[in-house]
Design a protein around this motif. Structure first.
Motif, PDB file in Angstrom:
ATOM      1  N   PRO A 412       1.204  -1.112   0.414  1.00 58.54           N
ATOM      2  CA  PRO A 412      -0.363  -0.200   0.062  1.00 58.54           C
ATOM      3  C   PRO A 412       0.727   1.085   0.051  1.00 58.54           C
ATOM      4  O   PRO A 412       1.703   1.397   1.177  1.00 58.54           O
ATOM      5  N   ASP A 413       0.642   2.231  -0.570  1.00 65.18           N
ATOM      6  CA  ASP A 413       1.594   3.372  -0.876  1.00 65.18           C
ATOM      7  C   ASP A 413       1.355   4.302   0.373  1.00 65.18           C
ATOM      8  O   ASP A 413       2.225   5.125   0.958  1.00 65.18           O
ATOM      9  N   ALA A 414       0.219   4.137   0.920  1.00 65.05           N
ATOM     10  CA  ALA A 414       0.155   5.153   2.668  1.00 65.05           C
ATOM     11  C   ALA A 414       0.154   4.093   3.454  1.00 65.05           C
ATOM     12  O   ALA A 414      -0.572   3.270   3.476  1.00 65.05           O
ATOM     13  N   LEU A 415      -0.031   4.276   4.856  1.00 62.29           N
ATOM     14  CA  LEU A 415       0.117   3.813   6.079  1.00 62.29           C
ATOM     15  C   LEU A 415      -1.023   4.107   6.776  1.00 62.29           C
ATOM     16  O   LEU A 415      -1.710   4.588   6.188  1.00 62.29           O
ATOM     17  N   ALA A 416      -1.625   3.318   6.780  1.00 66.72           N
ATOM     18  CA  ALA A 416      -3.294   3.136   7.570  1.00 66.72           C
ATOM     19  C   ALA A 416      -2.309   4.052   9.301  1.00 66.72           C
ATOM     20  O   ALA A 416      -1.912   3.757   9.871  1.00 66.72           O
ATOM     21  N   VAL A 417      -4.277   4.129  10.006  1.00 70.04           N
ATOM     22  CA  VAL A 417      -4.132   5.358  10.490  1.00 70.04           C
ATOM     23  C   VAL A 417      -3.176   4.520  11.915  1.00 70.04           C
ATOM     24  O   VAL A 417      -2.496   4.622  12.605  1.00 70.04           O
ATOM     25  N   SER A 418      -3.519   3.378  12.153  1.00 68.77           N
ATOM     26  CA  SER A 418      -3.481   2.843  13.334  1.00 68.77           C
ATOM     27  C   SER A 418      -1.428   2.667  12.980  1.00 68.77           C
ATOM     28  O   SER A 418      -0.677   2.509  14.005  1.00 68.77           O
ATOM     29  N   GLU A 419      -1.409   1.601  11.852  1.00 67.22           N
ATOM     30  CA  GLU A 419       0.142   1.928  11.269  1.00 67.22           C
ATOM     31  C   GLU A 419       0.722   3.211  11.853  1.00 67.22           C
ATOM     32  O   GLU A 419       2.085   2.616  12.350  1.00 67.22           O
ATOM     33  N   ALA A 420       0.284   4.424  11.778  1.00 73.70           N
ATOM     34  CA  ALA A 420       0.808   5.228  11.709  1.00 73.70           C
ATOM     35  C   ALA A 420       1.319   5.767  13.096  1.00 73.70           C
ATOM     36  O   ALA A 420       2.329   6.280  13.543  1.00 73.70           O
ATOM     37  N   THR A 421       0.094   5.670  13.354  1.00 73.93           N
ATOM     38  CA  THR A 421       0.386   5.965  15.123  1.00 73.93           C
ATOM     39  C   THR A 421       0.907   4.533  16.509  1.00 73.93           C
ATOM     40  O   THR A 421       1.594   5.572  16.657  1.00 73.93           O
ATOM     41  N   GLU A 422       1.284   3.500  15.424  1.00 77.28           N
ATOM     42  CA  GLU A 422       2.340   2.753  16.171  1.00 77.28           C
ATOM     43  C   GLU A 422       3.588   2.992  15.334  1.00 77.28           C
ATOM     44  O   GLU A 422       4.372   2.938  16.599  1.00 77.28           O
ATOM     45  N   LEU A 423       3.534   3.900  14.727  1.00 72.83           N
ATOM     46  CA  LEU A 423       5.598   4.221  14.596  1.00 72.83           C
ATOM     47  C   LEU A 423       5.249   5.719  15.210  1.00 72.83           C
ATOM     48  O   LEU A 423       6.577   5.379  15.421  1.00 72.83           O
ATOM     49  N   PHE A 442       0.772  14.840  15.373  1.00 74.53           N
ATOM     50  CA  PHE A 442       0.530  13.423  14.806  1.00 74.53           C
ATOM     51  C   PHE A 442      -0.407  13.726  13.660  1.00 74.53           C
ATOM     52  O   PHE A 442       0.166  13.382  12.450  1.00 74.53           O
ATOM     53  N   LEU A 443      -1.191  14.562  13.332  1.00 72.36           N
ATOM     54  CA  LEU A 443      -2.261  14.414  12.678  1.00 72.36           C
ATOM     55  C   LEU A 443      -1.533  15.550  11.677  1.00 72.36           C
ATOM     56  O   LEU A 443      -1.661  15.454  10.244  1.00 72.36           O
ATOM     57  N   ALA A 444      -0.891  16.535  11.873  1.00 73.81           N
ATOM     58  CA  ALA A 444       0.011  17.708  10.541  1.00 73.81           C
ATOM     59  C   ALA A 444       1.248  16.060  10.591  1.00 73.81           C
ATOM     60  O   ALA A 444       1.119  16.526   9.102  1.00 73.81           O
ATOM     61  N   LYS A 445       1.892  15.590  10.849  1.00 72.93           N
ATOM     62  CA  LYS A 445       2.736  14.914  10.204  1.00 72.93           C
ATOM     63  C   LYS A 445       2.460  13.580   9.216  1.00 72.93           C
ATOM     64  O   LYS A 445       2.720  13.640   8.362  1.00 72.93           O
ATOM     65  N   TYR A 446       1.132  13.106   9.560  1.00 74.21           N
ATOM     66  CA  TYR A 446       0.559  12.639   8.605  1.00 74.21           C
ATOM     67  C   TYR A 446       0.024  13.004   7.406  1.00 74.21           C
ATOM     68  O   TYR A 446       0.580  12.232   6.617  1.00 74.21           O
ATOM     69  N   SER A 447      -0.283  13.972   7.835  1.00 75.72           N
ATOM     70  CA  SER A 447      -1.342  14.890   6.437  1.00 75.72           C
ATOM     71  C   SER A 447      -0.018  15.278   5.275  1.00 75.72           C
ATOM     72  O   SER A 447       0.214  15.122   4.795  1.00 75.72           O
ATOM     73  N   GLU A 448       0.725  15.791   6.437  1.00 69.18           N
ATOM     74  CA  GLU A 448       2.073  16.304   5.673  1.00 69.18           C
ATOM     75  C   GLU A 448       3.066  15.617   4.403  1.00 69.18           C
ATOM     76  O   GLU A 448       3.291  15.686   3.532  1.00 69.18           O
ATOM     77  N   SER A 449       3.253  13.866   4.622  1.00 69.00           N
ATOM     78  CA  SER A 449       3.329  13.144   4.386  1.00 69.00           C
ATOM     79  C   SER A 449       2.863  12.235   3.389  1.00 69.00           C
ATOM     80  O   SER A 449       3.074  11.421   2.198  1.00 69.00           O
ATOM     81  N   GLY A 450       1.440  12.594   3.531  1.00 65.49           N
ATOM     82  CA  GLY A 450       0.449  11.332   2.538  1.00 65.49           C
ATOM     83  C   GLY A 450       0.406  10.575   3.512  1.00 65.49           C
ATOM     84  O   GLY A 450      -0.252   8.975   2.850  1.00 65.49           O
ATOM     85  N   GLY A 451       0.582  10.076   4.524  1.00 64.17           N
ATOM     86  CA  GLY A 451       0.544   8.796   4.694  1.00 64.17           C
ATOM     87  C   GLY A 451       2.208   7.740   3.824  1.00 64.17           C
ATOM     88  O   GLY A 451       2.438   6.101   4.841  1.00 64.17           O
ATOM     89  N   ASN A 452       2.798   8.234   3.859  1.00 60.15           N
ATOM     90  CA  ASN A 452       4.437   7.406   3.052  1.00 60.15           C
ATOM     91  C   ASN A 452       4.886   7.263   4.254  1.00 60.15           C
ATOM     92  O   ASN A 452       5.583   8.294   5.420  1.00 60.15           O
ATOM     93  N   ALA A 453       5.368   6.044   4.487  1.00 53.14           N
ATOM     94  CA  ALA A 453       5.975   5.564   5.204  1.00 53.14           C
ATOM     95  C   ALA A 453       7.429   6.314   5.275  1.00 53.14           C
ATOM     96  O   ALA A 453       7.602   6.689   6.857  1.00 53.14           O
ATOM     97  N   ARG A 454       8.600   6.469   4.566  1.00 51.25           N
ATOM     98  CA  ARG A 454       9.599   7.230   4.296  1.00 51.25           C
ATOM     99  C   ARG A 454       9.564   8.984   5.268  1.00 51.25           C
ATOM    100  O   ARG A 454      10.399   9.275   5.683  1.00 51.25           O
ATOM    101  N   ASP A 455       8.322   9.414   4.056  1.00 52.45           N
ATOM    102  CA  ASP A 455       7.750  10.943   4.597  1.00 52.45           C
ATOM    103  C   ASP A 455       7.618  11.154   6.031  1.00 52.45           C
ATOM    104  O   ASP A 455       8.102  11.975   6.239  1.00 52.45           O
TER     105      ASP A 455
END
Length: 467
Positions: A412-423, A442-455
């Motif tokens: 998947p191109d983007a992390l799920a919210v639960s996966e990003a929360t754990e990270l 958290f929401l600011a960084k998740y939105s800026e990266s578009g859910g991309n794991a590396r970004d």
């Protein structure tokens, strides 16, 4: 008449006087002045005496020259980059919490717990001297991340469970039907997924062979020589290092396996049938020249045996399908199937050679733009081409045959919210984020990266650091 010696001295003085006068006419220093200047010591150069050594060196116990303390300190400074400081040197109050508390506490990565119940949960990789990620190495991005974190870990995703289920099926079947290529957008977590598959197989008692940077096989960074016997260019240094790492990681398992036929090795005669595979590997580690031949024989023997499944994991997988940076005597770029190491991997990736039990898993990478996804591989995997395509685009038939039959695993191109929360929680508990963690951050960084794991990690969480 003057004596002969007087005549010689008179002629010498006349010659010097003539040279000095001519040099003065053209603005050059006199001959005798130049001779005197050559005898002067250059500034900053210390001449060693005949009874000792210079100030820059001292004599060791064995008689060899050793560097001074300043040179040794320079070496230590160069070789200890990216290594953590000793706890005793962390005297600032900022580190008091780290001294009192232990490292990041996470559940260990273990095959028995890898079920759907642990999806979106972070697990810590085991750390020991023979860990495959430690011996074979890691991709550069993961290596730097794990240097920052107190312990290497990863978040289990749904695609992780899917790959593990396919590997369980491959452990009972041949690798011809299990040739997987992990694909996805840049930074989505392809290398992490390949590392999870590697760790799972290793802990499941597989024989594993991992190439974390396959670009090193084709970017002309190791020596090569033409082999008239195979009509390919051998890469003895890389084959030698591969045998060393294979033996270090899989030594006890290789000791249990026996060669099913005699293996002919130049200069060493024939390794008889019934010898352990570990002994066969050691033949190649004694002489680099023999390493390519021995590595081919070892993989051939691993393909015949059924006691252990075999995993061949290749990151930067697309690089072994690209034209290399090596040059032939006519200064033309060599095709990958004309180099011994890429050709060996291509034969197993294409199914021309197979393991009786096991799988071949590769991961695409877009980090190095000089080795883009080739058209032949993109068409087989049904991926958007990175070069001009169409019916009139040139294709290499050999590469098309090597790519035939590969199966794509999409991340998947983007992390799920639960996966990003754990990270986010892992990096916060490890004190990698100086700012106070909260939902807004958290929401600011998740939105800026578009859910991309590396970004999300590098452009999101680590961008809060002030270096």
């Amino acid at each position: 008449m003057l004596p002969l010696s007087s005549c010689c001295r008179h002629a010498t003085r006349s010659l010097l006087a003539f040279s000095d006068s001519n040099a003065a006419c053209v603005g050059l220093p006199a001959l005798n002045t130049q001779v005197r200047n050559y005898a002067k010591a250059r500034p900053g150069v210390v001449k060693p005496s005949s009874h000792g050594f210079s100030k820059a060196q001292k004599k060791g116990k064995g008689g060899e020259l050793e560097d001074t303390d300043q040179a040794a300190a320079t070496k230590r400074k160069r070789y200890t980059a990216f290594l953590p400081m000793p706890v005793a040197q962390l005297t600032h109050p900022l580190f008091e919490t780290d001294q009192r508390n232990s490292q990041l506490q996470l559940q260990s990565f273990h095959p028995e717990i890898l079920t759907e119940a642990v999806i979106s949960q972070a697990l810590a990789f085991p750390q020991n001297d023979k860990d495959p990620s430690r011996i074979f190495g890691l991709p550069r991005n993961l290596l730097v991340e794990y240097r920052i974190l107190s312990k290497p870990c990863s978040v289990i995703r749904g695609v992780t469970i899917d790959v593990i289920n396919r590997l369980d099926l491959a452990s009972q079947e041949g690798s011809t039907n299990h040739r997987l290529v992990i694909a996805g957008s840049p930074g989505c977590g392809k290398s992490v997924l390949l590392l999870q598959a590697l760790q799972y197989c290793y802990m499941r008692d597989w024989i594993v062979l991992y190439f974390p940077r396959a670009i090193s096989l084709v970017n002309s960074t190791t020596s090569y020589a033409y082999d008239p016997r195979t009509q390919t260019y051998a890469q003895p240094v890389f084959a030698y290092q591969t045998l060393q790492r294979l033996l270090t990681v899989n030594g006890p398992r290789l000791e249990q396996l026996r060669t099913q036929a005699g293996v002919e090795v130049e200069r060493r005669g024939t390794v008889p049938a019934g010898a352990s595979l570990a002994d066969l590997v050691k033949v190649g580690t004694k002489e680099q020249v023999l390493a390519p031949t021995v590595l081919t024989a070892v993989l051939s023997e691993l393909g015949k045996q059924t006691a252990f499944p075999v995993l061949l994991a290749i990151d930067d997988f697309q690089a072994i399908y690209c034209k290399t940076k090596y040059r032939d005597p006519h200064y033309s770029r060599i095709q990958p199937y004309h180099l011994s190491m890429p050709r060996l991997l291509l034969e197993y990736a294409s199914g021309l050679k197979q393991f009786a039990r096991g799988a071949v898993v590769g991961a695409l990478s877009g980090t190095d733009t000089t080795f883009k996804l080739p058209l032949e591989l993109a068409e087989v995997l049904s991926l958007p081409p990175t070069s001009p395509s169409g019916p009139y685009a040139k294709r290499v038939p050999e590469l098309q045959s090597y790519a035939k039959g590969l199966s794509r695993v999409s991340v998947p191109d983007a992390l799920a919210v639960s996966e990003a929360t754990e990270l986010f929680d892992v990096w916060t508990r490890d004190r990698a984020i100086p700012a106070a963690p909260n939902d807004e951050l958290f929401l600011a960084k998740y939105s800026e990266s578009g859910g991309n794991a590396r970004d999300f990690i590098w452009k999101g969480l680590l961008s809060t650091l002030t270096l």
